[in-house]
Design a protein around this motif. Sequence first.
Motif, PDB file in Angstrom:
ATOM      1  N   MET A  37       3.209 -55.227 -12.917  1.00  0.00           N
ATOM      2  CA  MET A  37       3.947 -55.334 -11.675  1.00  0.00           C
ATOM      3  C   MET A  37       3.034 -54.936 -10.532  1.00  0.00           C
ATOM      4  SD  MET A  37       7.455 -53.383 -10.675  1.00  0.00           S
ATOM      5  CE  MET A  37       8.554 -54.196  -9.595  1.00  0.00           C
ATOM      6  N   TYR A  38       3.012 -55.773  -9.498  1.00  0.00           N
ATOM      7  CA  TYR A  38       2.244 -55.440  -8.316  1.00  0.00           C
ATOM      8  C   TYR A  38       2.999 -55.892  -7.080  1.00  0.00           C
ATOM      9  CZ  TYR A  38       0.685 -60.303  -7.831  1.00  0.00           C
ATOM     10  OH  TYR A  38       0.638 -61.664  -7.666  1.00  0.00           O
ATOM     11  N   ALA A  39       2.518 -55.450  -5.925  1.00  0.00           N
ATOM     12  CA  ALA A  39       3.147 -55.814  -4.656  1.00  0.00           C
ATOM     13  C   ALA A  39       2.070 -55.955  -3.590  1.00  0.00           C
ATOM     14  CB  ALA A  39       4.165 -54.763  -4.240  1.00  0.00           C
ATOM     15  N   ILE A  40       2.362 -56.748  -2.594  1.00  0.00           N
ATOM     16  CA  ILE A  40       1.516 -56.870  -1.410  1.00  0.00           C
ATOM     17  C   ILE A  40       2.256 -56.159  -0.283  1.00  0.00           C
ATOM     18  CG2 ILE A  40       0.360 -58.433   0.187  1.00  0.00           C
ATOM     19  CD1 ILE A  40      -0.666 -58.805  -2.611  1.00  0.00           C
ATOM     20  N   VAL A  41       1.606 -55.145   0.302  1.00  0.00           N
ATOM     21  CA  VAL A  41       2.235 -54.358   1.362  1.00  0.00           C
ATOM     22  C   VAL A  41       1.370 -54.393   2.613  1.00  0.00           C
ATOM     23  CG1 VAL A  41       3.408 -52.813  -0.238  1.00  0.00           C
ATOM     24  CG2 VAL A  41       1.164 -52.204   0.595  1.00  0.00           C
ATOM     25  N   GLU A  42       2.001 -54.081   3.725  1.00  0.00           N
ATOM     26  CA  GLU A  42       1.286 -53.980   4.995  1.00  0.00           C
ATOM     27  C   GLU A  42       1.307 -52.538   5.460  1.00  0.00           C
ATOM     28  OE1 GLU A  42       1.570 -55.532   9.582  1.00  0.00           O
ATOM     29  OE2 GLU A  42       2.451 -56.767   8.001  1.00  0.00           O
ATOM     30  N   ILE A  43       0.107 -51.975   5.630  1.00  0.00           N
ATOM     31  CA  ILE A  43      -0.042 -50.593   6.081  1.00  0.00           C
ATOM     32  C   ILE A  43      -0.982 -50.598   7.279  1.00  0.00           C
ATOM     33  CG2 ILE A  43      -0.766 -48.258   5.468  1.00  0.00           C
ATOM     34  CD1 ILE A  43      -0.413 -49.069   2.537  1.00  0.00           C
ATOM     35  N   ALA A  44      -0.493 -50.143   8.410  1.00  0.00           N
ATOM     36  CA  ALA A  44      -1.297 -50.021   9.636  1.00  0.00           C
ATOM     37  C   ALA A  44      -1.975 -51.341   9.997  1.00  0.00           C
ATOM     38  CB  ALA A  44      -2.333 -48.909   9.488  1.00  0.00           C
ATOM     39  N   GLY A  45      -1.243 -52.455   9.846  1.00  0.00           N
ATOM     40  CA  GLY A  45      -1.776 -53.748  10.245  1.00  0.00           C
ATOM     41  C   GLY A  45      -2.669 -54.424   9.220  1.00  0.00           C
ATOM     42  N   GLN A  46      -2.894 -53.815   8.069  1.00  0.00           N
ATOM     43  CA  GLN A  46      -3.717 -54.403   7.016  1.00  0.00           C
ATOM     44  C   GLN A  46      -2.873 -54.630   5.778  1.00  0.00           C
ATOM     45  OE1 GLN A  46      -6.821 -51.461   6.659  1.00  0.00           O
ATOM     46  NE2 GLN A  46      -8.211 -52.752   7.830  1.00  0.00           N
ATOM     47  N   LEU A  60       5.444 -59.127  -0.747  1.00  0.00           N
ATOM     48  CA  LEU A  60       5.579 -59.853  -1.996  1.00  0.00           C
ATOM     49  C   LEU A  60       5.725 -58.861  -3.128  1.00  0.00           C
ATOM     50  CD1 LEU A  60       3.720 -62.948  -3.133  1.00  0.00           C
ATOM     51  CD2 LEU A  60       3.441 -60.949  -4.536  1.00  0.00           C
ATOM     52  N   VAL A  61       6.581 -59.175  -4.098  1.00  0.00           N
ATOM     53  CA  VAL A  61       6.742 -58.342  -5.291  1.00  0.00           C
ATOM     54  C   VAL A  61       6.662 -59.250  -6.507  1.00  0.00           C
ATOM     55  CG1 VAL A  61       8.278 -56.815  -6.576  1.00  0.00           C
ATOM     56  CG2 VAL A  61       8.185 -56.655  -4.103  1.00  0.00           C
ATOM     57  N   GLU A  62       5.791 -58.900  -7.470  1.00  0.00           N
ATOM     58  CA  GLU A  62       5.670 -59.645  -8.711  1.00  0.00           C
ATOM     59  C   GLU A  62       6.071 -58.724  -9.846  1.00  0.00           C
ATOM     60  OE1 GLU A  62       4.137 -60.870 -12.455  1.00  0.00           O
ATOM     61  OE2 GLU A  62       3.307 -59.179 -11.372  1.00  0.00           O
ATOM     62  N   SER A  63       7.008 -59.186 -10.689  1.00  0.00           N
ATOM     63  CA  SER A  63       7.452 -58.396 -11.830  1.00  0.00           C
ATOM     64  C   SER A  63       7.707 -59.349 -12.988  1.00  0.00           C
ATOM     65  CB  SER A  63       8.717 -57.608 -11.473  1.00  0.00           C
ATOM     66  OG  SER A  63       9.764 -58.500 -11.180  1.00  0.00           O
ATOM     67  N   ALA A  64       8.248 -58.815 -14.093  1.00  0.00           N
ATOM     68  CA  ALA A  64       8.550 -59.641 -15.253  1.00  0.00           C
ATOM     69  C   ALA A  64       9.644 -60.656 -14.926  1.00  0.00           C
ATOM     70  CB  ALA A  64       8.976 -58.761 -16.419  1.00  0.00           C
ATOM     71  N   ALA A  65      10.511 -60.338 -13.972  1.00  0.00           N
ATOM     72  CA  ALA A  65      11.595 -61.242 -13.592  1.00  0.00           C
ATOM     73  C   ALA A  65      11.099 -62.414 -12.748  1.00  0.00           C
ATOM     74  CB  ALA A  65      12.665 -60.475 -12.827  1.00  0.00           C
ATOM     75  N   GLY A  66       9.917 -62.301 -12.182  1.00  0.00           N
ATOM     76  CA  GLY A  66       9.365 -63.374 -11.351  1.00  0.00           C
ATOM     77  C   GLY A  66       8.751 -62.833 -10.074  1.00  0.00           C
ATOM     78  N   VAL A  67       8.468 -63.767  -9.170  1.00  0.00           N
ATOM     79  CA  VAL A  67       7.832 -63.419  -7.902  1.00  0.00           C
ATOM     80  C   VAL A  67       8.857 -63.546  -6.787  1.00  0.00           C
ATOM     81  CG1 VAL A  67       6.019 -64.043  -6.279  1.00  0.00           C
ATOM     82  CG2 VAL A  67       5.599 -64.233  -8.713  1.00  0.00           C
ATOM     83  N   LYS A  68       8.924 -62.507  -5.933  1.00  0.00           N
ATOM     84  CA  LYS A  68       9.798 -62.542  -4.762  1.00  0.00           C
ATOM     85  C   LYS A  68       8.912 -62.506  -3.529  1.00  0.00           C
ATOM     86  CE  LYS A  68      13.592 -60.157  -6.994  1.00  0.00           C
ATOM     87  NZ  LYS A  68      14.412 -58.959  -7.014  1.00  0.00           N
TER      88      LYS A  68
END
Length: 104
Positions: free
Chosen positions: A1-10, A40-48
């Motif tokens: 499981m991973y995610a794409i996050v935005e922190i301080a503009g990056q 974005l969130v990726e898990s076993a259930a799929g990508v959101k």
Amino acid sequence: MYAIVEIAGQQFKVEEGRYIYTNRLEGEANAELVIDKVLLVESAAGVKIGTPTVEGASVKGTILEHLKGEKVIVFKKKRRKSYQKQNGHRQALTKVQINQIIGA
């Protein structure tokens, strides 16, 4: 499981148990950090994929320490003009450990 996050503009790709280095954040060492801008969130259930963020998703982490990055040397020179200038810079960074990814 991973995610794409935005922190301080990056944007960062984060996984549970991993460390990331970001630009200096507010807060003391060992303080809890909650990031709500999850793109974005990726898990076993799929990508959101969010528009622009995923509703109800967040990432919890811990600020481990504040530190400085590697030194970058900036050297400027103009030939035949007796002009040269040397400057250095060390970026202020924060080391964050990702504890939990909460996907909606």
